[in-house]
Design an enzyme around this catalytic site. Structure first.
Site, mmCIF file in Angstrom:
data_model
loop_
_atom_site.group_PDB
_atom_site.id
_atom_site.type_symbol
_atom_site.label_atom_id
_atom_site.label_comp_id
_atom_site.label_asym_id
_atom_site.label_seq_id
_atom_site.Cartn_x
_atom_site.Cartn_y
_atom_site.Cartn_z
ATOM 1 N N GLY A 12 0.861 -1.198 0.000
ATOM 2 C CA GLY A 12 0.000 0.000 0.000
ATOM 3 C C GLY A 12 0.884 1.230 0.000
ATOM 4 O O GLY A 12 1.594 1.499 0.975
ATOM 5 N N ALA A 141 1.187 10.673 9.061
ATOM 6 C CA ALA A 141 2.187 10.243 8.067
ATOM 7 C C ALA A 141 3.196 11.358 7.800
ATOM 8 O O ALA A 141 4.406 11.104 7.722
ATOM 9 C CB ALA A 141 1.474 9.834 6.779
ATOM 10 N N LYS A 192 -11.275 5.546 17.781
ATOM 11 C CA LYS A 192 -10.932 6.981 17.872
ATOM 12 C C LYS A 192 -11.289 7.736 16.605
ATOM 13 O O LYS A 192 -11.585 8.936 16.646
ATOM 14 C CB LYS A 192 -9.466 7.163 18.263
ATOM 15 C CG LYS A 192 -8.413 6.690 17.253
ATOM 16 C CD LYS A 192 -8.034 7.719 16.218
ATOM 17 C CE LYS A 192 -7.189 7.127 15.115
ATOM 18 N NZ LYS A 192 -6.868 8.072 14.033
ATOM 19 N N ASP A 245 -3.883 8.274 20.712
ATOM 20 C CA ASP A 245 -4.357 8.544 19.348
ATOM 21 C C ASP A 245 -5.678 9.308 19.367
ATOM 22 O O ASP A 245 -5.963 10.103 18.465
ATOM 23 C CB ASP A 245 -4.500 7.230 18.586
ATOM 24 C CG ASP A 245 -4.254 7.384 17.088
ATOM 25 O OD1 ASP A 245 -4.013 8.523 16.643
ATOM 26 O OD2 ASP A 245 -4.326 6.376 16.368
ATOM 27 N N SER A 255 -5.924 15.825 10.912
ATOM 28 C CA SER A 255 -6.604 14.528 10.839
ATOM 29 C C SER A 255 -7.729 14.602 9.818
ATOM 30 O O SER A 255 -8.547 15.517 9.829
ATOM 31 C CB SER A 255 -7.185 14.162 12.209
ATOM 32 O OG SER A 255 -8.323 13.331 12.054
HETATM 33 N N1 LIG Z 1 -2.127 8.891 6.899
HETATM 34 C C1 LIG Z 1 -1.867 8.767 8.193
HETATM 35 O O1 LIG Z 1 -1.372 9.723 8.832
HETATM 36 C C2 LIG Z 1 -2.147 7.489 8.906
HETATM 37 C C3 LIG Z 1 -2.963 6.516 8.359
HETATM 38 N N2 LIG Z 1 -3.226 5.373 9.064
HETATM 39 C C4 LIG Z 1 -4.106 4.338 8.518
HETATM 40 O O2 LIG Z 1 -3.486 3.733 7.392
HETATM 41 C C5 LIG Z 1 -4.490 3.247 6.496
HETATM 42 C C6 LIG Z 1 -4.149 3.761 5.104
HETATM 43 O O3 LIG Z 1 -4.223 5.164 5.161
HETATM 44 P P1 LIG Z 1 -3.403 6.134 4.208
HETATM 45 O O4 LIG Z 1 -2.166 5.512 3.709
HETATM 46 O O5 LIG Z 1 -3.289 7.417 4.908
HETATM 47 O O6 LIG Z 1 -4.449 6.286 3.003
HETATM 48 P P2 LIG Z 1 -4.206 6.867 1.557
HETATM 49 O O7 LIG Z 1 -5.553 7.237 1.043
HETATM 50 O O8 LIG Z 1 -3.128 7.874 1.563
HETATM 51 O O9 LIG Z 1 -3.654 5.612 0.732
HETATM 52 C C7 LIG Z 1 -4.348 4.401 0.629
HETATM 53 C C8 LIG Z 1 -3.540 3.508 -0.286
HETATM 54 O O10 LIG Z 1 -4.151 2.226 -0.296
HETATM 55 C C9 LIG Z 1 -4.242 1.805 -1.657
HETATM 56 N N3 LIG Z 1 -5.355 0.884 -1.815
HETATM 57 C C10 LIG Z 1 -6.671 1.135 -1.635
HETATM 58 N N4 LIG Z 1 -7.383 0.027 -1.855
HETATM 59 C C11 LIG Z 1 -6.495 -0.946 -2.192
HETATM 60 C C12 LIG Z 1 -6.619 -2.312 -2.537
HETATM 61 N N5 LIG Z 1 -7.808 -2.927 -2.582
HETATM 62 N N6 LIG Z 1 -5.490 -3.010 -2.830
HETATM 63 C C13 LIG Z 1 -4.304 -2.405 -2.797
HETATM 64 N N7 LIG Z 1 -4.107 -1.111 -2.464
HETATM 65 C C14 LIG Z 1 -5.209 -0.402 -2.167
HETATM 66 C C15 LIG Z 1 -4.440 3.083 -2.443
HETATM 67 O O11 LIG Z 1 -4.082 2.865 -3.768
HETATM 68 P P3 LIG Z 1 -4.406 3.925 -4.941
HETATM 69 O O12 LIG Z 1 -3.444 5.052 -4.736
HETATM 70 O O13 LIG Z 1 -4.168 3.149 -6.173
HETATM 71 O O14 LIG Z 1 -5.839 4.336 -4.736
HETATM 72 C C16 LIG Z 1 -3.493 4.023 -1.718
HETATM 73 O O15 LIG Z 1 -2.180 3.891 -2.214
HETATM 74 C C17 LIG Z 1 -5.837 3.742 7.036
HETATM 75 O O16 LIG Z 1 -6.479 2.708 7.725
HETATM 76 C C18 LIG Z 1 -5.439 4.853 8.007
HETATM 77 O O17 LIG Z 1 -6.360 4.989 9.077
HETATM 78 C C19 LIG Z 1 -2.692 5.158 10.288
HETATM 79 C C20 LIG Z 1 -1.856 6.079 10.862
HETATM 80 C C21 LIG Z 1 -1.527 7.306 10.206
HETATM 81 O O1 LIG Z 2 -4.487 7.834 12.505
HETATM 82 C C1 LIG Z 2 -4.010 8.917 12.335
HETATM 83 C C2 LIG Z 2 -3.091 9.554 13.289
HETATM 84 O O2 LIG Z 2 -2.706 8.684 14.302
HETATM 85 C C3 LIG Z 2 -4.371 9.691 11.128
HETATM 86 O O3 LIG Z 2 -5.605 10.255 11.362
HETATM 87 P P1 LIG Z 2 -6.595 10.505 10.160
HETATM 88 O O4 LIG Z 2 -6.811 9.180 9.476
HETATM 89 O O5 LIG Z 2 -7.836 11.058 10.785
HETATM 90 O O6 LIG Z 2 -5.929 11.489 9.250
#
Ligand SMILES: NC(=O)C1=CN([C@@H]2O[C@H](COP(=O)(O)OP(=O)(O)OC[C@H]3O[C@@H](n4cnc5c(N)ncnc54)[C@H](OP(=O)(O)O)[C@@H]3O)[C@@H](O)[C@H]2O)C=CC1
Ligand SMILES: O=C(CO)COP(=O)(O)O
Length: 329
Positions: A12, A141, A192, A245, A255
């Site tokens: 991902g 992130a 959360k 968190d 967020s």
């Molecule tokens: N961003 C943050 O600060 C944080 C995020 N998280 C958690 O991490 C998880 C991901 O979030 P985040 O990275 O921010 O989200 P984004 O929207 O930035 O990215 C999601 C990624 O997942 C890919 N994706 C979606 N569906 C699929 C699939 N079926 N198969 C393969 N790849 C897939 C997308 O691909 P494509 O680009 O092709 O659509 C994209 O690259 C969430 O659950 C979020 O809560 C946790 C802590 C911090």
């Molecule tokens: O999980 C996160 C921080 O710990 C990111 O929060 P959001 O998905 O709400 O942006």
């Protein structure tokens, strides 16, 4: 050098996957970053940037972006970093590539709709030969990618394995605490996000700092009740992945969940950018699970009523204010 976890796969290539790939590289690991969009991955390998999901960040030299699942076959551990509702599909896609017993640590924050399964339960079903784990805690992130100090929890049932993974992935700026309370860690992250939408609504309606603090405290009571009912340990709920968190996500427009609530509170509209707000997908399943367990979650229920269109924002806020608890807890 951690001989046991030399090569890490990150599945991902969104904001969090890219930031975690860089964090693992900073910890000295060789990293393969897999994403489903071939053109985007090829561009990432060429430009060393992920402008779509994590703009302005240079991808570390020891991270190899790739659209090919085969690169996961010789990984010693994998981080699964796709949205919660996509985790089953992604876990099933990587399963044939992995060596038996490979730790697969999900970094998603949510509960699967339809099955009411937590993230490691989804992993166990979709990728049965892997050892499931969860990484969660207060960490944007962009902060992790910038090397700002962050601390999160990584839980695996085997405490020794959790500790070894933390050693392999942690660095002075990205501190990993190990735990064997897998359920407790995954509950905090899922709950959360829903509560942060309510915090955003309170912010958007400009109800004041006192209301914001009350929302976090009462939100924590809901998260704790849910956690106790579904097997979390109290110290996990008060730790980084629970209270930690919750505080972060309920107090920062950075967020996406809070920003969703902020937009609803200010304009009664969803934000136009369509960024992933996991709480919007988790609210209904969280509330249904709370009801099944006989738990009162008025804040989460108010969010769910707004998102499902049953209540408008005024009704949701009204129902929050009209429902005092007899006693705290
Ligand atoms: N961003 C943050 O600060 C944080 C995020 N998280 C958690 O991490 C998880 C991901 O979030 P985040 O990275 O921010 O989200 P984004 O929207 O930035 O990215 C999601 C990624 O997942 C890919 N994706 C979606 N569906 C699929 C699939 N079926 N198969 C393969 N790849 C897939 C997308 O691909 P494509 O680009 O092709 O659509 C994209 O690259 C969430 O659950 C979020 O809560 C946790 C802590 C911090
Ligand atoms: O999980 C996160 C921080 O710990 C990111 O929060 P959001 O998905 O709400 O942006």
């Amino acid at each position: 050098m951690s001989a046991r976890f030399r090569r890490i796969g990150v599945v991902g290539a969104g904001a969090w996957g890219t930031a975690l790939a860089n964090a693992a590289a900073r910890a000295g690991r060789e990293v393969v970053l897999w994403g489903r969009d071939r053109a985007a991955m090829e561009a990432m390998a060429r430009t060393r940037r992920n402008e779509t999901h994590l703009p302005g960040v240079e991808i570390a030299a020891s991270v190899s972006p790739s659209p090919s699942l085969h690169v996961l076959s010789d990984c010693d551990a994998v981080l699964l970093v796709v949205p919660a509702q996509a985790s089953r599909e992604a876990a099933a896609a990587i399963a044939p590539q992995l060596k038996d017993g490979t730790p697969v640590v999900t970094c998603a924050k949510g509960i699967e709709r339809g099955t009411s399964l937590f993230m490691t339960q989804v992993l166990a079903e979709a990728c049965p030969r892997a050892v499931p784990g969860i990484l969660s805690g207060p960490s944007f992130a962009a902060d992790v990618a910038a090397g700002l100090p962050t601390a999160v929890t990584l839980a695996v049932q085997d405490f020794g394995l959790a500790e070894a993974l933390c050693t392999a992935l942690g660095s002075p700026s990205f501190r990993l605490y190990h735990s064997d309370d897998v359920r407790g860690v995954e509950i905090g992250g899922a709950a959360k996000n829903v509560l942060a939408i309510a915090a955003g609504i309170v912010g958007g309606r400009e109800l004041g700092a006192s209301a914001a603090a009350a929302l976090i405290a009462r939100g924590f009571a809901e998260l704790s009740r849910f956690g106790r009912a579904y097997g979390a340990r109290p110290e996990t709920l008060t730790g980084l992945s629970g209270l930690g968190d919750l505080i972060l996500t309920c107090s920062s427009p950075q967020s996406r969940n809070y920003a969703l609530g902020l937009s609803l509170g200010r304009t009664n509209q969803f934000p136009p950018n369509g960024k992933l707000a996991e709480g919007a997908f988790t609210a209904s399943v969280l509330v249904a699970m709370a009801e099944r367990a006989g738990i009162d979650m008025p804040i989460a229920s108010a969010v769910e009523a707004v998102l499902s269109g049953r209540d408008d924002i005024e009704q949701a806020i009204g129902s929050l204010l009209a429902r005092p608890q007899k006693a705290e807890g």
